[in-house]
Design a protein around this motif. Sequence first.
Motif, PDB file in Angstrom:
ATOM      1  N   ASP A  62      75.543  65.814  62.548  1.00  0.00           N
ATOM      2  CA  ASP A  62      74.575  66.596  62.671  1.00  0.00           C
ATOM      3  C   ASP A  62      73.295  66.209  62.598  1.00  0.00           C
ATOM      4  OD1 ASP A  62      73.610  69.363  60.737  1.00  0.00           O
ATOM      5  OD2 ASP A  62      73.972  69.828  62.756  1.00  0.00           O
ATOM      6  N   PRO A  63      72.045  66.815  62.541  1.00  0.00           N
ATOM      7  CA  PRO A  63      70.159  66.862  62.591  1.00  0.00           C
ATOM      8  C   PRO A  63      70.226  66.452  60.715  1.00  0.00           C
ATOM      9  CG  PRO A  63      69.851  67.790  64.299  1.00  0.00           C
ATOM     10  CD  PRO A  63      71.531  67.918  64.381  1.00  0.00           C
ATOM     11  N   ASN A  64      70.138  64.984  60.516  1.00  0.00           N
ATOM     12  CA  ASN A  64      69.610  64.807  59.245  1.00  0.00           C
ATOM     13  C   ASN A  64      70.506  65.335  58.271  1.00  0.00           C
ATOM     14  OD1 ASN A  64      66.745  65.203  59.651  1.00  0.00           O
ATOM     15  ND2 ASN A  64      66.774  67.577  59.599  1.00  0.00           N
ATOM     16  N   VAL A  65      71.509  64.310  58.886  1.00  0.00           N
ATOM     17  CA  VAL A  65      73.255  64.399  57.898  1.00  0.00           C
ATOM     18  C   VAL A  65      73.261  63.518  57.056  1.00  0.00           C
ATOM     19  CG1 VAL A  65      74.832  63.452  59.865  1.00  0.00           C
ATOM     20  CG2 VAL A  65      75.481  64.705  58.108  1.00  0.00           C
ATOM     21  N   ARG A  66      73.396  63.809  55.643  1.00  0.00           N
ATOM     22  CA  ARG A  66      73.250  62.418  54.749  1.00  0.00           C
ATOM     23  C   ARG A  66      75.027  61.798  54.904  1.00  0.00           C
ATOM     24  NH1 ARG A  66      70.783  66.571  50.503  1.00  0.00           N
ATOM     25  NH2 ARG A  66      71.991  67.658  51.890  1.00  0.00           N
ATOM     26  N   LEU A  67      74.914  61.245  54.694  1.00  0.00           N
ATOM     27  CA  LEU A  67      76.497  60.647  55.016  1.00  0.00           C
ATOM     28  C   LEU A  67      76.663  59.622  53.821  1.00  0.00           C
ATOM     29  CD1 LEU A  67      78.303  59.394  58.263  1.00  0.00           C
ATOM     30  CD2 LEU A  67      78.593  57.843  55.878  1.00  0.00           C
ATOM     31  N   LEU A 136      77.797  59.966  43.578  1.00  0.00           N
ATOM     32  CA  LEU A 136      76.716  60.602  42.665  1.00  0.00           C
ATOM     33  C   LEU A 136      74.989  61.539  43.568  1.00  0.00           C
ATOM     34  CD1 LEU A 136      74.893  60.895  40.493  1.00  0.00           C
ATOM     35  CD2 LEU A 136      73.615  58.242  40.692  1.00  0.00           C
ATOM     36  N   ARG A 137      75.546  61.003  45.046  1.00  0.00           N
ATOM     37  CA  ARG A 137      74.231  61.571  46.062  1.00  0.00           C
ATOM     38  C   ARG A 137      74.796  62.872  46.447  1.00  0.00           C
ATOM     39  NH1 ARG A 137      74.298  56.293  44.489  1.00  0.00           N
ATOM     40  NH2 ARG A 137      72.835  55.313  45.130  1.00  0.00           N
ATOM     41  N   ASN A 138      73.930  63.476  47.038  1.00  0.00           N
ATOM     42  CA  ASN A 138      74.162  64.855  47.386  1.00  0.00           C
ATOM     43  C   ASN A 138      74.657  64.943  49.381  1.00  0.00           C
ATOM     44  OD1 ASN A 138      74.455  67.565  48.000  1.00  0.00           O
ATOM     45  ND2 ASN A 138      72.458  67.818  48.355  1.00  0.00           N
ATOM     46  N   ASN A 139      75.574  64.065  49.894  1.00  0.00           N
ATOM     47  CA  ASN A 139      75.925  64.460  51.190  1.00  0.00           C
ATOM     48  C   ASN A 139      76.970  65.180  51.489  1.00  0.00           C
ATOM     49  OD1 ASN A 139      75.135  60.589  50.987  1.00  0.00           O
ATOM     50  ND2 ASN A 139      77.360  60.918  49.707  1.00  0.00           N
ATOM     51  N   ASP A 140      76.101  64.774  52.922  1.00  0.00           N
ATOM     52  CA  ASP A 140      77.585  66.452  53.614  1.00  0.00           C
ATOM     53  C   ASP A 140      78.295  65.514  54.616  1.00  0.00           C
ATOM     54  OD1 ASP A 140      74.451  68.519  53.560  1.00  0.00           O
ATOM     55  OD2 ASP A 140      74.181  65.950  54.980  1.00  0.00           O
ATOM     56  N   ILE A 141      78.497  64.553  53.986  1.00  0.00           N
ATOM     57  CA  ILE A 141      79.811  63.513  55.112  1.00  0.00           C
ATOM     58  C   ILE A 141      80.504  62.826  53.776  1.00  0.00           C
ATOM     59  CG2 ILE A 141      80.934  62.347  56.365  1.00  0.00           C
ATOM     60  CD1 ILE A 141      79.132  63.647  58.804  1.00  0.00           C
ATOM     61  N   LEU A 142      81.196  62.916  53.606  1.00  0.00           N
ATOM     62  CA  LEU A 142      81.951  61.829  52.111  1.00  0.00           C
ATOM     63  C   LEU A 142      82.203  60.643  53.418  1.00  0.00           C
ATOM     64  CD1 LEU A 142      82.026  63.190  49.032  1.00  0.00           C
ATOM     65  CD2 LEU A 142      80.665  61.732  49.720  1.00  0.00           C
ATOM     66  N   CYS A 168      80.661  69.396  51.016  1.00  0.00           N
ATOM     67  CA  CYS A 168      80.583  68.961  52.145  1.00  0.00           C
ATOM     68  C   CYS A 168      81.917  68.138  52.980  1.00  0.00           C
ATOM     69  CB  CYS A 168      80.222  67.784  51.603  1.00  0.00           C
ATOM     70  SG  CYS A 168      81.321  66.498  50.392  1.00  0.00           S
ATOM     71  N   GLY A 169      81.711  67.250  53.798  1.00  0.00           N
ATOM     72  CA  GLY A 169      83.330  67.416  54.536  1.00  0.00           C
ATOM     73  C   GLY A 169      83.925  66.060  54.130  1.00  0.00           C
ATOM     74  N   VAL A 170      84.711  65.870  53.681  1.00  0.00           N
ATOM     75  CA  VAL A 170      85.806  64.227  53.634  1.00  0.00           C
ATOM     76  C   VAL A 170      86.614  64.270  54.631  1.00  0.00           C
ATOM     77  CG1 VAL A 170      86.642  63.678  51.913  1.00  0.00           C
ATOM     78  CG2 VAL A 170      85.112  65.744  51.372  1.00  0.00           C
ATOM     79  N   ILE A 171      86.165  62.451  55.230  1.00  0.00           N
ATOM     80  CA  ILE A 171      86.820  62.039  55.881  1.00  0.00           C
ATOM     81  C   ILE A 171      88.016  60.887  54.522  1.00  0.00           C
ATOM     82  CG2 ILE A 171      87.799  60.690  57.446  1.00  0.00           C
ATOM     83  CD1 ILE A 171      85.471  61.621  58.934  1.00  0.00           C
ATOM     84  N   PHE A 172      89.416  60.770  54.366  1.00  0.00           N
ATOM     85  CA  PHE A 172      89.621  60.055  53.719  1.00  0.00           C
ATOM     86  C   PHE A 172      91.198  59.758  54.395  1.00  0.00           C
ATOM     87  CE2 PHE A 172      91.734  64.051  52.010  1.00  0.00           C
ATOM     88  CZ  PHE A 172      92.786  64.117  51.463  1.00  0.00           C
ATOM     89  N   ILE A 173      91.483  57.840  53.393  1.00  0.00           N
ATOM     90  CA  ILE A 173      92.679  57.223  53.798  1.00  0.00           C
ATOM     91  C   ILE A 173      93.091  56.986  52.006  1.00  0.00           C
ATOM     92  CG2 ILE A 173      93.688  54.881  54.851  1.00  0.00           C
ATOM     93  CD1 ILE A 173      91.771  55.238  56.576  1.00  0.00           C
TER      94      ILE A 173
END
Length: 204
Positions: A62-67, A136-142, A168-173
């Motif tokens: 997505d435009p301007n997404v912070r990851l 700490l950062r205001n991410n849209d995706i972790l 935010c959205g989260v993907i994790f292992i």
Amino acid sequence: MLLNMERVCKTYGDRTMLDHVTFYMKQGDRVGVVGVNGCGKSTFLRLAAGREKPDSGAVSYDPNVRLGYLPQDPPFDPENTVMEQVEAGLDKTAREVARYEAVEILTRLGITDTQQKMGSLSGGQRKRVALAAVLLRNNDILILDEPTNHLDSFMAEWLEEYLRRAKCGVIFITHDRYFLERVSNRIVELDRGRLYGYEGNYET
């Protein structure tokens, strides 16, 4: 959609890790990635995070997404203090705003001396500092590769609640079955290069 992966392929030598994998993520998704060791889970995360390029297919955001991305072995500057490492890349104003929250997160993760040099920390402590920096950062995706490694039960429970509240959205292992069960609301399974999706947590 925050993230789209369309027919992504990735091969190392004669080993196909991802074979025409398609994946999407929207806000509020907490996606646990499962599969046998060596099946390509970390490769999938690196591609999703833009740290590697696919051999074919496309990864878009997505435009301007912070990851924010937490690898298994995060890079660090051994001469940085803990606080300098956590604040790396932030401008002066952002550092001042974030400092109180940084101390709180680090304390939750068992790091109380923010002036300690990164080079003097154990591998587990460095991983926890890197996790704090990402949170700490205001991410849209972790995108988190084994975030529960080196966490005790109290730290893991705090992280569970943090991620469950996150917008935010989260993907994790993770190899922590309880963490996977309590955090995820979607599961994707990698098996012989193919990706299979399931709605719900691990029990579902």
